[in-house]
Design an enzyme around this catalytic site. Sequence first.
Site: not given
Length: 95
Positions: A18-20
Site C-alpha cells: 500500500v502506498c499512502i
Amino acid sequence: MKFEPPLFHPNIYADGTVCISILHTPGDDPTMYEQASERWSPVQSVEKVILSVISMLAEPNLESGANIDCCKLYRDNRPEYERLVRQSIKEQLGL
C-alpha cells in the site's frame, strides 16, 4: 501494509504494498511531496491507519500513484477500471 493477494488499485503496487503517506517512513520526504507530519510516527493509532486505508480505497490519490497504468485507467476509463477490478476479485474468489 500489504494486500495478499494484491489489489488492482492506483495506490497499491503490483506486489500488494500500500502506498499512502501515513505508512511512509518517518521524517522529511526526499521528494518534498509530503510533510513530515503526514508520514508514519509512533503516535499513529491502528484506527487512524485503517481509516486512511479505507479512505484510499474509496478515493484514490491519482497524483501519487503506485500503479501508473491503473491511475490512467481510473482517470480516463472508469467503467473499464471497475470491470477489471470486479474480474480480478472474481478470479481471486474462484468464481
